[in-house]
Enzyme design. Structure first.
Site, PDB file in Angstrom:
ATOM      1  N   SER A  48       0.883  -1.173   0.000  1.00 42.67           N
ATOM      2  CA  SER A  48       0.000   0.000   0.000  1.00 42.67           C
ATOM      3  C   SER A  48       0.917   1.219   0.000  1.00 42.67           C
ATOM      4  CB  SER A  48      -0.860  -0.005   1.271  1.00 42.67           C
ATOM      5  OG  SER A  48      -1.461   1.264   1.491  1.00 42.67           O
ATOM      6  N   TYR A  67      -2.007  -1.036  10.368  1.00 44.05           N
ATOM      7  CA  TYR A  67      -2.009  -1.238   8.915  1.00 44.05           C
ATOM      8  C   TYR A  67      -0.688  -0.739   8.309  1.00 44.05           C
ATOM      9  CZ  TYR A  67      -3.912  -1.087   4.102  1.00 44.05           C
ATOM     10  OH  TYR A  67      -4.141  -1.272   2.756  1.00 44.05           O
TER      11      TYR A  67
HETATM   12  N1  LIG Z   1      -8.711  -0.200  -1.478  1.00 50.06           N
HETATM   13  C1  LIG Z   1      -7.647   0.554  -1.197  1.00 50.06           C
HETATM   14  O1  LIG Z   1      -7.750   1.801  -1.112  1.00 50.06           O
HETATM   15  C2  LIG Z   1      -6.310  -0.076  -0.978  1.00 50.06           C
HETATM   16  C3  LIG Z   1      -5.181   0.742  -0.958  1.00 50.06           C
HETATM   17  C4  LIG Z   1      -3.919   0.169  -0.770  1.00 50.06           C
HETATM   18  C5  LIG Z   1      -3.814  -1.196  -0.606  1.00 50.06           C
HETATM   19  N2  LIG Z   1      -4.923  -1.991  -0.617  1.00 50.06           N
HETATM   20  C6  LIG Z   1      -4.744  -3.405  -0.420  1.00 50.06           C
HETATM   21  O2  LIG Z   1      -5.279  -4.111  -1.519  1.00 50.06           O
HETATM   22  C7  LIG Z   1      -5.616  -5.441  -1.113  1.00 50.06           C
HETATM   23  C8  LIG Z   1      -6.992  -5.770  -1.627  1.00 50.06           C
HETATM   24  O3  LIG Z   1      -7.931  -4.920  -0.963  1.00 50.06           O
HETATM   25  P1  LIG Z   1      -9.236  -4.345  -1.668  1.00 50.06           P
HETATM   26  O4  LIG Z   1      -9.159  -2.878  -1.583  1.00 50.06           O
HETATM   27  O5  LIG Z   1      -9.460  -4.989  -2.983  1.00 50.06           O
HETATM   28  O6  LIG Z   1     -10.327  -4.749  -0.587  1.00 50.06           O
HETATM   29  P2  LIG Z   1     -11.347  -5.965  -0.498  1.00 50.06           P
HETATM   30  O7  LIG Z   1     -11.870  -5.905   0.875  1.00 50.06           O
HETATM   31  O8  LIG Z   1     -12.291  -5.906  -1.641  1.00 50.06           O
HETATM   32  O9  LIG Z   1     -10.399  -7.238  -0.711  1.00 50.06           O
HETATM   33  C9  LIG Z   1      -9.741  -7.878   0.317  1.00 50.06           C
HETATM   34  C10 LIG Z   1      -9.990  -9.370   0.190  1.00 50.06           C
HETATM   35  O10 LIG Z   1      -9.230 -10.070   1.190  1.00 50.06           O
HETATM   36  C11 LIG Z   1     -10.068 -11.075   1.741  1.00 50.06           C
HETATM   37  N3  LIG Z   1      -9.609 -11.427   3.078  1.00 50.06           N
HETATM   38  C12 LIG Z   1      -9.671 -10.684   4.209  1.00 50.06           C
HETATM   39  N4  LIG Z   1      -9.148 -11.363   5.243  1.00 50.06           N
HETATM   40  C13 LIG Z   1      -8.731 -12.562   4.761  1.00 50.06           C
HETATM   41  C14 LIG Z   1      -8.099 -13.688   5.335  1.00 50.06           C
HETATM   42  N5  LIG Z   1      -7.808 -13.738   6.655  1.00 50.06           N
HETATM   43  N6  LIG Z   1      -7.800 -14.742   4.550  1.00 50.06           N
HETATM   44  C15 LIG Z   1      -8.116 -14.724   3.224  1.00 50.06           C
HETATM   45  N7  LIG Z   1      -8.727 -13.685   2.627  1.00 50.06           N
HETATM   46  C16 LIG Z   1      -9.018 -12.614   3.385  1.00 50.06           C
HETATM   47  C17 LIG Z   1     -11.454 -10.456   1.739  1.00 50.06           C
HETATM   48  O11 LIG Z   1     -12.476 -11.426   1.873  1.00 50.06           O
HETATM   49  C18 LIG Z   1     -11.456  -9.724   0.404  1.00 50.06           C
HETATM   50  O12 LIG Z   1     -11.904 -10.557  -0.654  1.00 50.06           O
HETATM   51  C19 LIG Z   1      -5.473  -5.462   0.414  1.00 50.06           C
HETATM   52  O13 LIG Z   1      -4.243  -6.068   0.764  1.00 50.06           O
HETATM   53  C20 LIG Z   1      -5.464  -3.987   0.777  1.00 50.06           C
HETATM   54  O14 LIG Z   1      -4.765  -3.739   1.993  1.00 50.06           O
HETATM   55  C21 LIG Z   1      -6.167  -1.466  -0.813  1.00 50.06           C
END
Ligand SMILES: NC(=O)c1ccc[n+]([C@@H]2O[C@H](COP(=O)([O-])OP(=O)(O)OC[C@H]3O[C@@H](n4cnc5c(N)ncnc54)[C@H](O)[C@@H]3O)[C@@H](O)[C@H]2O)c1
Length: 260
Positions: free
Chosen positions: A152, A165
């Site tokens: 991130s 985080y």
């Molecule tokens: N959305 C943002 O602004 C953003 C920014 C930077 C980084 N990220 C990172 O991107 C990645 C994806 O996030 P996203 O934004 O698509 O959100 P999201 O919530 O749609 O996706 C996260 C996924 O991880 C799964 N998950 C959560 N805990 C879990 C576990 N213990 N075991 C297996 N699966 C698990 C959830 O069910 C979900 O499908 C994450 O690592 C998040 O930290 C997101």
């Protein structure tokens, strides 16, 4: 490398993706399905994973894939996911370690140990466990051996009210660099993406609050959030041979946020 080989190099390759029940993981999974890959998707939300692959199965019921009920924070669950993928398809070529959760907004001293452990276990230890079991499986099965981890912008800079985080995502950057160096002789490449604010289920509820939305948007030079589709290109680039001389790097995708 020609555009054509970029489009075809994932055909029939086995790609593991965690966190593919929605958001960024779903978009990457669908792009890889479009490119003809065999995807193995692990998530605690298997209904969401069914939805991710549904449009492809409607077109072709025999489409090869695997959905695994995965908790990335559990060693036995991650090992089970890797073993099941190898048992089903014989090898692992690529991996996108993307599952993650946010922490609740609190000052460091107000974060209790349980919440700290939960965020670090899923966001950082989860990536360690995936790497620990994927890399030997890639080497032993003669797979292509390319991995992308989701960090991130919070893995590259600090911010207020997100300590667990931020700590975990900095850990993902460290894991990426360490793994890349440990396995460079075996020709395994490991890189990370560092998205900025991306409109996914993870942050949708926070952005619904106009008092939070305004200040968040004001920090982004492009003055908009990323769509999850905009994270796909950088992931496919880092997985593909187009980045064959790139390892241990973090690609920031944030509309310029961390440049200012
Ligand atoms: N959305 C943002 O602004 C953003 C920014 C930077 C980084 N990220 C990172 O991107 C990645 C994806 O996030 P996203 O934004 O698509 O959100 P999201 O919530 O749609 O996706 C996260 C996924 O991880 C799964 N998950 C959560 N805990 C879990 C576990 N213990 N075991 C297996 N699966 C698990 C959830 O069910 C979900 O499908 C994450 O690592 C998040 O930290 C997101």
């Amino acid at each position: 490398m020609s555009q054509n080989s970029l489009a075809t190099q994932f055909t029939d390759k086995v790609v593991l993706i965690t966190g593919a029940a929605g958001g960024i993981g779903r978009e990457v999974a669908r792009a890889l399905l479009d490119a003809g890959a065999i995807i193995c998707i692990g998530d605690i939300n298997t209904d969401g994973c069914d939805e991710t692959v549904r449009p492809f199965l409607e077109k072709d019921k025999s489409r090869k894939h695997l959905i695994y009920s995965l908790n990335v924070a559990s060693s036995s669950s991650v090992k089970g996911f890797i073993d099941a993928s190898v048992a089903a398809f014989g090898r692992i070529d690529y991996a996108f370690n993307n599952a993650g959760i946010l922490c609740s907004p609190k000052l460091l001293a107000d974060v209790d140990e349980d919440e700290y452990d939960r965020v670090v276990d899923i966001d950082m230890k989860g990536v360690f466990l995936c790497l620990k079991y994927q890399i030997p499986a890639m080497i032993n099965t003669g797979g292509k051996g390319v991995i992308v981890n989701t960090a991130s912008t919070h893995g590259t800079v600090g911010d207020k009210l997100a300590m667990a985080y931020i700590a975990a995502k900095h850990g993902v950057v460290g894991l990426t660099r360490a793994a890349a160096m440990d396995y460079v002789d075996q020709k395994i490449r490991v890189n990370a993406i560092a998205p900025g604010l991306t409109l996914t289920p993870m942050i949708a509820s926070r952005l619904a609050d106009p008092e939070l939305r305004g200040p968040l948007l004001s920090k982004i030079p492009m003055q908009r959030l990323a769509a999850p589709e905009e994270i796909v290109g950088p992931v496919l680039y880092l997985l593909s041979d187009a980045s064959s001389y790139v390892t241990g790097q973090v690609m920031v995708i944030d509309g310029g946020t961390t440049v200012m």
